[in-house]
Scaffold this active site. Structure first.
Site, PDB file in Angstrom:
ATOM      1  N   GLU A  31       0.851  -1.113   0.003  1.00  0.00           N
ATOM      2  CA  GLU A  31      -0.168  -0.118  -0.036  1.00  0.00           C
ATOM      3  C   GLU A  31       0.742   1.289  -0.089  1.00  0.00           C
ATOM      4  OE1 GLU A  31      -2.763   0.174   3.505  1.00  0.00           O
ATOM      5  OE2 GLU A  31      -1.175  -1.053   4.551  1.00  0.00           O
ATOM      6  N   CYS A  42      -7.158  -5.748  -1.682  1.00  0.00           N
ATOM      7  CA  CYS A  42      -8.313  -5.541  -0.636  1.00  0.00           C
ATOM      8  C   CYS A  42      -8.754  -4.346  -0.468  1.00  0.00           C
ATOM      9  CB  CYS A  42      -7.829  -6.347   0.723  1.00  0.00           C
ATOM     10  SG  CYS A  42      -6.251  -5.510   1.385  1.00  0.00           S
ATOM     11  N   ASP A  98      -4.758   3.138   0.491  1.00  0.00           N
ATOM     12  CA  ASP A  98      -3.660   3.856   0.757  1.00  0.00           C
ATOM     13  C   ASP A  98      -2.509   4.063  -0.304  1.00  0.00           C
ATOM     14  OD1 ASP A  98      -3.620   4.722   3.472  1.00  0.00           O
ATOM     15  OD2 ASP A  98      -3.747   2.690   4.232  1.00  0.00           O
TER      16      ASP A  98
HETATM   17  C1  PEP Z   1      -6.019  -0.177   2.006  1.00  0.00           C
HETATM   18  O1  PEP Z   1      -5.205   0.813   2.665  1.00  0.00           O
HETATM   19  O2  PEP Z   1      -6.294  -0.452   0.728  1.00  0.00           O
HETATM   20  C2  PEP Z   1      -6.667  -0.987   3.007  1.00  0.00           C
HETATM   21  C3  PEP Z   1      -7.311  -1.908   2.762  1.00  0.00           C
HETATM   22  O3  PEP Z   1      -6.351  -0.500   4.329  1.00  0.00           O
HETATM   23  P1  PEP Z   1      -7.124   0.452   5.039  1.00  0.00           P
HETATM   24  O4  PEP Z   1      -8.365   0.938   4.168  1.00  0.00           O
HETATM   25  O5  PEP Z   1      -7.505  -0.311   6.458  1.00  0.00           O
HETATM   26  O6  PEP Z   1      -6.259   1.409   5.382  1.00  0.00           O
HETATM   27 MG    MG Z   2      -4.395   0.789   4.259  1.00  0.00          MG
END
Ligand code: PEP
Ligand code: MG
Length: 597
Positions: A432, A503, A456
């Site tokens: 990320e 994800c 991110d």
């Molecule tokens: C992301 O950064 O894409 C992620 C799945 O984590 P979060 O949204 O919890 O930062």
């Molecule tokens: Mg993240």
């Protein structure tokens, strides 16, 4: 009509409740010696008013609740008379010249932390009482109004300036028709949670709404288009009610796909898993036909309490999820706090740039005590299902090695204690950060899988704060730079022979499906609400044709060109399916004609 940004789909029609906008704004300066007497008088007045209020509540509830519940109020009254608690407050005012509200706040924090450290459930309950009664006192000292959400019998649309993930975690979803916030963004964690809970959400609806809306106003909000209609006409209520029904019918139709294999017509199977943040979200994930959990955001387990969860508490939750998945894979991401996610009981430093600061794996590697506790719980759960561990915000090989070293130590401890775990539990990292993409080849040698966190990754690749609605138009997942980041990551994983999934929120966007099929990722993990929509497209989209689309979009120079290609491809599939459907109908008609004649 007021235009916001649709952040969680669904239509809500009903009366609204406007959450008052106040915060604990504690005075910074010390008091003057000459003001000591006045400060004590304020404190005693606050205590008197709090006691009257508690007595009133006790009386009002005497008809509806039993003696056990009423005794909670006696416990609260006793705290306000407790000499140790009061001495602490008085001492801070008298000796350190702190304002009464500062002294009360610090005394609450001190006692809550102290009680929480004790391994005694009774004392932990007392910590909750202290916080509760302490906040009541604080409220009177600060002159802040009481916030009471409407009772359970009246579902409402919640209107708030902002809503933190932990505030959202405390709402009763069956009582909230929808949420509208004046600020906020699509990829904030509050928006992610609203989608997971199936609550329609419109963000960035400031301006006219903020000036005019009051509690009790009738309102319509559409979490897909971001439209808000204040004081709607009968005609508008009818039109939106019809639209709401149509959406529900479509959802019911998609439910029929829950148990259909997630494969393209040319045979590519794409694992569709769910992102969850609590055990209660698992139900929805399973009924949506999720293959497993591709991202368990464990930080919400830490938010929902007044202290760090113990190993045993975490283990119970992880084990329950693992068992309920019956062999389906469960990827547990280690604590990812910081940025927009806070814990009431863990003070994070004031930072200029919290998203670039003390957060996620950086906290875990700094606070190995917390990290080891979580890893032990995850390892123990690995004995009961197909559990994997994943580290967030990785930027270097050193971080992965250090995290894996703590994991090895945790394994050694469990071995010595004779506690069972899976010694070959898979480990993975979130990709990320642009740094992780650039060293993906090196990271792939250290772990078993990658999961691309597009939320991110988009933020950091484009230097666009995912929480800032002023620049939300620049937050562009289809930017050519982002697509190149994705391709580099997938190719590195392929060369090193590890699996790679996605994800972030982009995984649940049906428009992005040709990108994933073209890149040939192994799986997608998304909010449960998106699984069936994505599956419906998957069943109609060939992987081979997506490879060609990917070539096309990789050669495009702008995000709008890329999105246009994806739209055209989608329309092409829709037209083709429509034509096939018509041909099929015609064929059936001619067969039945020939049978009848
Ligand atoms: C992301 O950064 O894409 C992620 C799945 O984590 P979060 O949204 O919890 O930062
Ligand atoms: Mg993240």
């Amino acid at each position: 009509m007021i235009q916001g940004i649709g952040a969680s789909s669904g239509i809500a029609i009903g009366k609204c409740f406007v959450l008052p906008n106040w915060e604990w704004d504690l005075p910074e300066q010390k008091i003057d010696v000459a003001d000591l007497a006045r400060e004590f008088e304020r404190l005693y007045e606050g205590i008197r008013t709090s006691k009257v209020e508690i007595e009133q509540m006790k009386d009002e509830l005497s008809e509806v609740v039993g003696p056990a519940e009423r005794s909670i109020f006696d416990a609260h009254l006793a705290i306000l008379d407790d000499p140790v608690f009061m001495n602490e407050i008085q001492g801070m005012i008298e000796r350190q010249y702190k304002a009464a509200e500062v002294a009360v706040k610090e005394a609450i924090d001190h006692f809550v932390t102290m009680f929480d450290l004790l391994d005694d459930e009774y004392m932990k309950e007392r910590a909750l009482d202290i916080r509760d009664v302490g906040n009541r006192l604080l409220k009177h000292l600060l002159g802040a109004p009481e916030i009471t959400l409407p009772s359970d019998t009246q579902p409402y649309i919640l209107i708030a300036k902002e809503l933190s993930p932990s505030q959202l975690a405390h709402l009763n979803p069956s009582n909230v028709l929808g949420i509208t916030t004046f600020g906020g963004s699509m990829t904030s964690h509050s928006a992610i949670m609203a989608r997971a809970l199936g609550i329609p959400l419109v963000v960035a609806a400031e301006g006219k709404l903020e000036e005019t809306v009051v509690t009790g106003d009738m309102l319509i909000m559409d979490g897909t288009t971001g439209e808000i209609v204040l004081s709607p006409s009968l005609e508008q209520i009818r039109a939106y009610t019809k639209l709401k029904q149509e959406q529900e019918e479509e959802r019911n139709r998609l439910r029929g796909l829950a148990h259909v294999d997630p494969s393209t017509p040319d045979g590519k199977t794409l694992r569709l898993s769910a992102n969850i943040s609590s055990l209660k979200e698992l139900e929805l994930a399973l009924s949506s036909g999720a293959h497993g959990v591709g991202l368990f955001r464990t930080e919400f387990l830490y938010m929902d309490r007044t202290r760090f969860p113990k190993e045993e508490e975490q283990f119970e939750v992880y084990r329950s999820v693992a068992e309920k998945l019956e062999g389906g894979s469960l990827v547990i991401r280690t604590l990812d706090i910081g940025g927009d996610k806070h814990l009431d009981y863990f003070e994070l430093p004031e930072e200029e740039n919290p998203f670039l600061g003390y957060r996620a794996i950086r906290i875990s590697l700094d606070r190995k005590d917390l990290f080891r506790t979580q890893l032990r719980a995850i390892l123990r759960a690995s004995h009961y299902g197909n559990v994997k561990v994943m580290y967030p915000l990785i930027s270097s090989v050193e971080e992965v090695r250090e995290a894996n070293r703590v994991l090895q130590e945790a394994m050694e401890e469990l071995r010595q204690e004779g506690k069972p775990f899976n010694p070959s539990m898979e480990t993975g990292v979130m990709i990320e950060l642009p740094a992780a993409v650039m060293i993906a080849e090196l990271l792939a040698r250290e772990v078993d899988f990658f999961s691309i966190g597009t939320n991110d990754l988009v933020q950091f690749t484009l230097a666009v704060d995912r929480m800032n609605d002023k620049i939300s138009h620049l937050y562009e997942p289809y930017h050519p730079a982002v697509l190149r980041m994705l391709r580099t990551t997938v190719e590195a994983a392929r060369r090193q022979g590890i699996t790679v999934g996605v994800c972030g929120e982009m995984a649940g966007d049906p428009a992005a499906l040709p990108v994933w099929l073209g890149l040939n990722v192994d799986g997608l993990s998304m909010s449960s609400h998106s699984i069936l929509q994505v599956k419906e497209r998957l069943l109609r989209t060939g992987q081979e044709e997506c490879r060609a689309v990917l070539e096309h979009i990789m050669a495009s120079s702008t995000a709008s060109e890329i999105k246009r290609h994806l739209r055209e491809f989608r329309t092409e599939i829709d037209l083709r399916d429509e034509q096939e459907e018509q041909e099929e109908q015609a064929r059936i008609a001619s067969v039945s004609d020939s049978i009848c004649n």
